[in-house]
Design a protein around this motif. Sequence first.
Motif: not given
Length: 640
Positions: A494-495, A420-421, A502, A424, A554, A497-499
């Motif tokens: 996308e950022e 998921y994260v 997390a 990168s 992701d 979604r990553r937050q």
Amino acid sequence: MMEFREGAAEEKAFSGVGFRFLTRRKQVDSNRTGGGHQLAKALSVPQLVVIGVGTTIGAGVYVLVGTAAREHSGPALTISFLIAGIAAALSAFCYAELSSRCPSAGSAYHYSYICVGEGVAWIVGWALILEYTIGGAAVARGISPNLALVFGGKDSLPSFLARVQIPGTDIVVDPCAASLVLIVTILLCLGIKESTFVQGIVTTLNVCVLLFVIIAGGYICFQTGWVGYSVTGGYFPYGVNGVLAGSATVFFAFIGFDSVASTAEEVKNPQRDLPLGIAAALTICCSLYMMVSMVVVGLVPYFALDPDTPISSAFARNDVHWAVYIITSGACLALCSALMGSMLPQPRILMAMSRDGLLPSFFSDVNEHTKVPVKSTIVTGVFASSLTFFMDVSQLAGMVSVGTLLAFTIVAVSILILRYVPPSEVPLPSSFQESIDSVSFRNNSQNNEEKAASSEITCSKHDQEDDDISEAISKESFDYPLIVKETSKENLNEEARRQKAAWSIAFVCAGVLILTISASYSFLPDSFLRYTACSAGGLLLLAGLFVLYWIGQDNARHSFGHAGGFICPFVPFLPVCCILVNTYLLVNLSAGTWLRVSVWLLLGIVVYLFYGRTRSSLTGVIYVPGAHVDEIFKASEFVA
């Protein structure tokens, strides 16, 4: 999104916050960035199965069947082993994916350093050092009494091998166990192929003994009518709760398959062989456990089993006294194989931690002839031998479980992070600064040209929202000149979604911890408070799980690490179940065990703060987007 971050700026941010160094993460494959310490590629599926089965099937199966059947499961002991095997398979699935994606020495320490961060990786590695040290010493101490029984009785060993109490003290030295540890140490120094060959012989003999128990015991059961299953109380005398309690007891008989992952760097084809080796080892162990338990419980009623020697006593009650010698020999073989399996991973974990700068470079030296970390092996062998000689570590054996369960838990969390994260950015040494500046300038110039051309065409179409975004990005680019960003809403989404992912993983972990602690301990005076705490933990867990399922995984997970290996199924449900099971077992360990482990972990924190933190290989690195790593390496070759 194209982004270059200056390492010095990040280090300042770290020092400003004070504890950001705990979240430093290393790259999957660091071979390109230095280090000539390479192990021999000598293992394939058969050798991995030998390591997994030999380490897992210790003497526990010769003892646990009696305790679990008498106190918990009754005739349903086979079901308990099946449930425990399924629970162990949850962790095995996670190990299989990570070991094939990140095939380097270090096992759970290596995976957590890549996915979670340096602080958690240090705790895991430090706990694994304790696990393998205490585990190896405990196994070695158990060989002497079993070996004495083979020779005819408790005091039948030769005088130079027999246990002796030092006058005026309570210390009982064990020269036999200490000598065996030194012999195994010498064997491990000869090479991974040679030590695995010997372990294969010992493991094969042990499996033959278990097959003898299954075949001979099954024949006796058919002759006597399986009397153990004809008891009053039925197949589930302790109910479903008893079966589950029995599963928790016998779960520790499956610990050992993770040692296969510690040899990942020495496997010829890790993407294919590691998952097959882990799966085959766990399947063989579970099948043998289930068949042995089915036969032993059928030989005599479960309440008549001897808790110390259940298998041999079951044969003796059926007038097959000669089988006792075969079964006792099997216990000795199992202990010897488990001793080799316990001592194999520890030097490799020390080597991995030394490569990362967290321990002295002494531990990372690899012998050019045998291709194994000889110095680490000798140090751990001498220390374990001394511990075995002077101390009865049976009271410390519970500390082994902490390292194993903690590793299992963090590996499952690492799977969630990877999916998921995923990281990168890749850390590169400051020696690549010139190449990074070159690539950064080229991408920056290209981006500015495209941006200028685009603004001439579409300037009139920009709304206020886009202007705000551009202003924020321009400010960040001013603060960090190497930052280059594409101002697309997709990247911002996308950022976000990553937050969310997390935070959801954090909610899952917090919910599991609250749920297991409140369900296991009765320290809450009011049952209403206890149920409230359980409900709160359960809601956190379910909320995090739902969000993870809803937002999706992701896309970068497909290119993370080495592709073409095993993929863990049923994510996020399987890793979350793994976290829940292992955390429940962790919080149910005794208070004395946690007190002793806490002392060891505090010592580890001191060592890290005053040594590893400042000498870490990630000190002063520059983090660059993973998509540009190859470009930077090509630029460095051109500059050179």
